[in-house]
Design a protein around this motif. Structure first.
Motif, short mmCIF file in Angstrom:
data_model
loop_
_atom_site.label_atom_id
_atom_site.label_comp_id
_atom_site.label_asym_id
_atom_site.label_seq_id
_atom_site.Cartn_x
_atom_site.Cartn_y
_atom_site.Cartn_z
N GLU A 151 72.12 58.24 -2.56
CA GLU A 151 70.94 57.21 -2.90
C GLU A 151 71.19 56.62 -4.28
O GLU A 151 71.14 55.17 -4.49
CB GLU A 151 69.52 57.76 -2.76
CG GLU A 151 69.07 58.21 -1.51
CD GLU A 151 69.27 56.99 -0.35
OE1 GLU A 151 68.61 55.81 -1.00
OE2 GLU A 151 69.45 56.78 0.44
N GLY A 154 73.99 53.90 -3.90
CA GLY A 154 73.10 52.70 -3.48
C GLY A 154 72.61 52.15 -4.52
O GLY A 154 72.62 50.56 -4.50
N TYR A 158 73.44 48.02 -5.91
CA TYR A 158 72.69 47.10 -6.11
C TYR A 158 72.55 46.33 -7.68
O TYR A 158 72.56 45.26 -7.72
CB TYR A 158 71.09 47.63 -5.96
CG TYR A 158 70.00 46.44 -6.13
CD1 TYR A 158 69.53 45.50 -5.41
CD2 TYR A 158 69.17 46.81 -7.46
CE1 TYR A 158 68.59 44.45 -5.73
CE2 TYR A 158 68.07 45.97 -7.70
CZ TYR A 158 67.90 44.91 -6.95
OH TYR A 158 66.88 44.01 -7.30
N PHE A 178 71.41 46.47 -0.55
CA PHE A 178 70.31 47.43 -0.71
C PHE A 178 69.50 47.78 0.54
O PHE A 178 69.53 48.88 0.96
CB PHE A 178 69.26 47.10 -1.90
CG PHE A 178 68.58 48.25 -2.19
CD1 PHE A 178 69.05 49.19 -3.08
CD2 PHE A 178 67.34 48.49 -2.03
CE1 PHE A 178 68.45 50.36 -3.53
CE2 PHE A 178 66.41 49.54 -2.20
CZ PHE A 178 66.93 50.49 -3.06
N THR A 181 71.86 48.96 3.78
CA THR A 181 72.40 50.40 3.39
C THR A 181 71.04 51.23 3.54
O THR A 181 71.17 52.27 4.03
CB THR A 181 73.17 50.59 2.27
OG1 THR A 181 72.04 50.19 1.07
CG2 THR A 181 74.41 49.62 2.16
N ARG A 182 70.04 50.66 3.15
CA ARG A 182 68.69 51.59 3.27
C ARG A 182 68.61 51.82 4.90
O ARG A 182 67.71 52.71 5.32
CB ARG A 182 67.32 51.02 2.60
CG ARG A 182 67.13 50.84 1.27
CD ARG A 182 67.31 52.01 0.47
NE ARG A 182 68.47 52.90 0.53
CZ ARG A 182 69.67 52.48 -0.28
NH1 ARG A 182 69.59 51.56 -1.00
NH2 ARG A 182 70.93 53.15 -0.24
N THR A 183 68.54 50.94 5.65
CA THR A 183 68.50 50.78 7.05
C THR A 183 69.39 52.24 7.68
O THR A 183 68.71 52.94 8.55
CB THR A 183 68.83 49.51 7.83
OG1 THR A 183 68.10 48.42 7.43
CG2 THR A 183 68.70 49.60 9.33
N ASP A 185 70.47 54.69 5.76
CA ASP A 185 70.13 55.67 5.14
C ASP A 185 68.78 56.50 5.84
O ASP A 185 68.49 57.70 5.51
CB ASP A 185 69.78 55.51 3.84
CG ASP A 185 71.13 55.04 2.84
OD1 ASP A 185 72.21 55.24 3.57
OD2 ASP A 185 70.87 54.43 1.70
N PHE A 186 67.90 55.64 6.53
CA PHE A 186 66.95 56.41 7.13
C PHE A 186 67.32 57.27 8.10
O PHE A 186 66.68 58.33 8.48
CB PHE A 186 65.98 55.20 7.90
CG PHE A 186 64.76 55.82 8.47
CD1 PHE A 186 63.86 56.26 7.85
CD2 PHE A 186 64.69 55.65 9.90
CE1 PHE A 186 62.46 56.78 8.66
CE2 PHE A 186 63.69 56.13 10.62
CZ PHE A 186 62.68 56.71 9.89
N LYS A 238 76.55 52.74 4.78
CA LYS A 238 77.30 52.80 3.69
C LYS A 238 78.77 52.21 3.70
O LYS A 238 79.25 51.66 2.84
CB LYS A 238 77.20 54.31 2.94
CG LYS A 238 77.43 54.58 1.75
CD LYS A 238 76.38 53.86 0.75
CE LYS A 238 75.16 55.02 0.77
NZ LYS A 238 74.32 54.58 -0.18
#
Length: 656
Positions: A151, A154, A158, A178, A181-183, A185-186, A238
């Motif tokens: 994280e 990431g 950003y 951001f 990649t959070r999508t 990372d979930f 990622k």
């Protein structure tokens, strides 16, 4: 020195963290000192990484069988134990070397590239934080610690993609990276939680022992496949795999040294590294392996078909990165940690070289991005020209450059899993045959689009007559030369004759030693495909034997699809504006008229009742006296009626 470095490997990410803290808290007004501190810290980390690498090579088999690990318990309770520390094995040692080397060269290069920028000190602070995050991820002994640094990587991407925050495009690209990649990372977080729930640990070594015996933990093969697929969502985001690849080309809005760092040695390879670290999970269920391999091969071919028509130097390189990451995932899906990590290493050398070379060109052309305004740069920028040529030959897979060895190894391991080899077994042989064909096509397309860019930029005549290109300063040219040398010799570590017959694969592998014999048919055929691609680029873009304008017109629909990146971004925007926003509007109506309606209805009822009762409680004595008198009258009337009723009942009773 080796013993000290092994026992204190935590210093490798800690030193860039110290540089970050010093720059932010003390050195921000002193740009030159900031750069000196940042570069010094990463160079010390690089020296320690080399020392660890030597120790691992000397240890040989020992580090493969039993990684060197040091950890302390940070949190412990029944069913949950969290450790923080580091783990050194051949894979992490190789990554430490690559990350510190590329990060150091990028920071040295940035002295010239970012000269005069108002945010010079802040830029070096972010670079140090980025290096710390990636190095912390590399040495993590468990998935939780890896996720924390994942994280942080990431966050740093950003900050660096949007470094020139006053540019609208940079701000939007940073947000896009951001959020996208959070999508993924979930999914990674869900996968980590599921592994903890079912196996009771996140330690990589313990998971490697428990997961192959998954039935003892109440899991079926289908359930474990699902967990692996959910976990893989993180690397898809990622590492820019389809369909979450859309952020990576837009990340070019950041300064070019950032692009080199993200695309060569840090953020995008984090996903490949995580899959490599957890390959025991994917190997346990063949369905998950086939899924990883298919996503990798499709991404490689898909991105290569887009790169063929792009007109911005950095975007061509960005789609090239997406394609090469697909190659690495394909190798992992074929079960070869060796081939994937080998290509990761060689790719870091020649892709960092080409991105820094692109930065050199942009610096000389006053940030003009369109390659059709270049031309003839060979005579103005000889160092950039020759080093960039080396990079193109390496990524095309031409002997003896680095990419030749790693690309061919990937093709060989995919071939070994296909029906074509005659030795493969398992339910997915036919799929791997298709994937081998896709990978071979990608190899030819890679050679074509890289040399297309090369000939347009460096040969012919300078098209922009107002430009005055010049070679870059020493601080920018020196990293190009170093990376150029590594792009030539970097692949030789995979040659079996080196290190007493112990090649790269002897060290960086998982489990049993992967024996891959040189397949000369594959080697020759893949080289021929690369030469066909280069020959096509020469005919069209250097010798002009074929008009590229006529080709574009002849294949207009395909050209338009490729140039517009198959409209994936437009599809996402349509989904966002029409489906997601539509669902949002529907939920807004429910919230406003139903949820708020109920709440507002209760409030309005209370208000009405309050207004009624308020008239009773006036606070005036005459009103209270009047009410009292009225009450007495009402009571008298009631009692009178009550007495009459009682008398009537008595009479009725007496009559009976």
């Amino acid at each position: 020195m080796i013993e000290f470095s092994l026992n204190n490997a935590w210093l490798i990410p800690f030193l860039p963290a110290v540089a970050f803290a010093l720059i932010v808290l003390v050195l921000r007004p002193l740009p030159r000192v900031s750069a000196f501190v940042s570069i010094t810290c990463i160079l010390i980390s690089f020296i320690m990484a080399i020392s660890i690498g030597i120790g691992v090579i000397q240890g040989g088999e020992k580090f493969v069988e039993e990684p060197f690990k040091k950890a302390v318990t940070w949190f412990s309770m029944s069913g949950l134990k969290i450790e923080m520390g580091f783990q050194i094995d051949p894979t992490s040692a190789m990554m430490l070397f690559v990350v510190t080397l590329v990060a150091a060269l990028v920071q040295i290069y940035s002295i010239g590239y970012m000269h005069g920028d108002k945010g010079f000190s802040v830029f070096y602070a972010y670079l140090s934080l980025f290096a710390m995050s990636m190095l912390g991820l590399v040495i993590a002994p468990n998935l939780l610690q890896m996720f924390v640094f994942w994280e942080l990587v990431g966050l740093c991407s950003y900050l660096l993609i949007g470094f020139w925050w006053y540019k609208y495009s940079a701000r939007e690209a940073a947000k896009k990276a951001f959020i996208t990649t959070r999508t993924g990372d979930f999914g990674l977080l869900m996968g980590i939680l599921l592994l903890q729930i079912f196996f009771g640990t996140l330690d990589l070594q313990e998971l490697a022992v428990r997961i192959p015996n998954f039935t003892e933990y109440g899991l079926t093969a289908g359930a474990l496949t699902l967990i692996a697929a959910i976990l893989f969502l993180g690397p898809i985001g990622k590492s820019g795999q389809f369909p979450l690849h859309v952020w990576l080309p837009d990340a070019m809005e950041g300064p070019t040294p950032v692009s080199a760092l993200i695309h060569a040695a840090t953020m995008v390879v984090a996903g490949v590294y995580l899959v490599g670290r957890t390959l025991f999970l994917f190997k346990t269920v063949p369905g998950a392996m086939a899924f990883v391999a298919f996503m990798g091969a499709f991404t490689a071919l898909f991105a290569a078909s887009i790169a063929i028509t792009q007109t911005e130097m950095k975007k061509i390189l960005a789609y090239s990165t997406v394609s090469q990451l697909g190659y690495m995932m394909l190798a992992l899906g074929a079960g070869s940690l060796t081939a994937s990590m080998f290509h990761l290493m060689t790719h870091a050398f020649f892709k960092a070289l080409m991105f820094l070379g692109a930065g050199s060109v942009l610096h000389a052309m006053h940030n003009e991005a369109d390659i059709w305004k270049y031309g003839g740069l060979k005579k103005y920028m000889p160092i950039t020209y020759w080093t960039f040529l080396i990079g193109c030959l390496a990524i095309a897979g031409i002997f003896p450059f680095a990419g030749f060895f790693s690309k061919d190894l990937i093709l060989e391991v995919v071939w070994a899993n296909s029906t074509l080899s005659g030795h493969a077994h398992g339910p997915f042989q036919g799929l791997y045959t298709l994937l081998f064909i896709m990978a071979s096509m990608t190899a030819m397309m890679t050679a074509f689009y890289m040399f297309r860019m090369f000939f347009i930029c460096f040969h012919g005549e300078l098209r922009d007559k107002h430009a005055h290109p010049h070679e870059s300063p020493f601080s920018m040219a020196m990293p190009l030369v170093v990376l150029g040398i590594l792009s030539v010799v970097g692949g030789w570590v995979g040659w079996p004759g080196l290190t007493e017959g112990k090649a790269f694969g002897y060290f960086v592998r998982m489990g049993e030693f992967e024996i891959v014999h040189a397949n000369w048919t594959l080697i020759i055929s893949s080289t021929v495909l690369a030469l066909i691609g280069i020959g096509g680029a020469i005919a069209i873009y250097w010798k002009n034997a074929i008009s590229h304008e006529e080709l574009a017109k002849k294949f207009a629909p395909l050209y338009k699809l490729s140039f517009n990146k198959f409209y994936v971004d437009e599809l996402y925007l349509w989904i966002i504006h029409n489906i997601i926003d539509g669902i949002g509007r529907a939920l807004w109506w429910v919230d406003m008229h139903i949820v708020d309606g109920v709440v507002d209805g209760v409030a309005k009822t209370t208000k009405v009742l309050g207004s009624v009762f308020r008239r009773v409680q006036t606070g005036k004595m005459q009103h209270y006296a009047l009410v009292l008198f009225a009450g007495v009258v009402v009571l008298v009337i009631i009692m009178s009626f009550a007495d009459t009723s009682v008398a009537s009942l008595s009479l009725l009773g007496g009559g009976r």
